[in-house]
Design an enzyme around this catalytic site. Sequence first.
Site, mmCIF file in Angstrom:
data_model
loop_
_atom_site.group_PDB
_atom_site.id
_atom_site.type_symbol
_atom_site.label_atom_id
_atom_site.label_comp_id
_atom_site.label_asym_id
_atom_site.label_seq_id
_atom_site.Cartn_x
_atom_site.Cartn_y
_atom_site.Cartn_z
ATOM 1 N N MET A 180 8.556 4.597 5.315
ATOM 2 C CA MET A 180 8.718 3.233 4.800
ATOM 3 C C MET A 180 9.984 3.122 3.954
ATOM 4 O O MET A 180 10.650 2.088 3.963
ATOM 5 C CB MET A 180 7.488 2.788 4.010
ATOM 6 C CG MET A 180 6.232 2.634 4.860
ATOM 7 S SD MET A 180 6.455 1.591 6.320
ATOM 8 C CE MET A 180 6.924 0.053 5.580
ATOM 9 N N GLU A 181 10.323 4.185 3.243
ATOM 10 C CA GLU A 181 11.543 4.168 2.441
ATOM 11 C C GLU A 181 12.783 4.097 3.330
ATOM 12 O O GLU A 181 13.741 3.380 3.019
ATOM 13 C CB GLU A 181 11.589 5.392 1.526
ATOM 14 C CG GLU A 181 10.629 5.318 0.354
ATOM 15 C CD GLU A 181 9.151 5.545 0.693
ATOM 16 O OE1 GLU A 181 8.308 5.366 -0.199
ATOM 17 O OE2 GLU A 181 8.819 5.892 1.849
ATOM 18 N N ASP A 221 24.033 -11.106 2.973
ATOM 19 C CA ASP A 221 24.334 -11.800 1.726
ATOM 20 C C ASP A 221 25.826 -11.789 1.407
ATOM 21 O O ASP A 221 26.386 -12.804 0.982
ATOM 22 C CB ASP A 221 23.553 -11.161 0.573
ATOM 23 C CG ASP A 221 23.828 -11.847 -0.745
ATOM 24 O OD1 ASP A 221 23.675 -13.084 -0.821
ATOM 25 O OD2 ASP A 221 24.208 -11.154 -1.713
ATOM 26 N N MET A 268 0.806 -1.223 0.000
ATOM 27 C CA MET A 268 0.000 0.000 0.000
ATOM 28 C C MET A 268 0.840 1.274 0.000
ATOM 29 O O MET A 268 0.332 2.368 0.222
ATOM 30 C CB MET A 268 -0.942 0.019 1.212
ATOM 31 C CG MET A 268 -1.909 -1.126 1.245
ATOM 32 S SD MET A 268 -2.888 -1.197 -0.274
ATOM 33 C CE MET A 268 -3.325 -2.923 -0.255
ATOM 34 N N CYS A 269 2.129 1.148 -0.270
ATOM 35 C CA CYS A 269 3.038 2.300 -0.294
ATOM 36 C C CYS A 269 2.860 3.071 -1.599
ATOM 37 O O CYS A 269 2.893 2.482 -2.671
ATOM 38 C CB CYS A 269 4.473 1.796 -0.172
ATOM 39 S SG CYS A 269 5.385 2.587 1.104
ATOM 40 N N HIS A 270 2.713 4.385 -1.475
ATOM 41 C CA HIS A 270 2.621 5.222 -2.666
ATOM 42 C C HIS A 270 3.999 5.365 -3.316
ATOM 43 O O HIS A 270 4.990 5.532 -2.604
ATOM 44 C CB HIS A 270 2.136 6.627 -2.298
ATOM 45 C CG HIS A 270 0.716 6.671 -1.865
ATOM 46 N ND1 HIS A 270 0.335 6.394 -0.577
ATOM 47 C CD2 HIS A 270 -0.416 6.954 -2.544
ATOM 48 C CE1 HIS A 270 -0.981 6.518 -0.472
ATOM 49 N NE2 HIS A 270 -1.463 6.858 -1.658
#
Length: 159
Positions: A112-113, A127, A74-76
């Site tokens: 969120m970013e 990794d 739901m992130c724009h």
Amino acid sequence: MELTHINEEGRARMVDVSEKLDTVREAVAIGTVSMKRETIERIKEGTISKGDVLSVAQVGGIMGAKNTPQIIPMCHPIMISGCDISFRIDVENNKIEITATTKTVGKTGIEMEALTAVSTAALTIYDMCKAIDREMVINNIMLVKKSGGKSGIFERKGL
């Protein structure tokens, strides 16, 4: 408190931000990767066979921030005006601390970013080093500060 990402039918929706004003927004997130002392030393010495771990993790974190809407449903999609990743090697506690700062001018936040940038940088470290240390632990990813928008400033206490 109303859940903004749920429609009248109780299903997920992307929030409409078209009526919001553009504001300068900034977010800072942190996280850590704990590892064996030998792994920390090899990262510092630049002797990990895949290359310069922190340089690759920095690019990975920035790429994570830029691709947040592709992995968080739901992130724009927003125009990121800046993203910086920094690392602090804590030899005493066998961990690398990651900080991501993200900025934008827009209608919706950039938290969120920042969180995705830290997460992606941490996963990249894992990794790059997993061949010598599969016991690494990614910890404590959290938002520590955000500014801009209707809700104003948030700063995590006690850090």
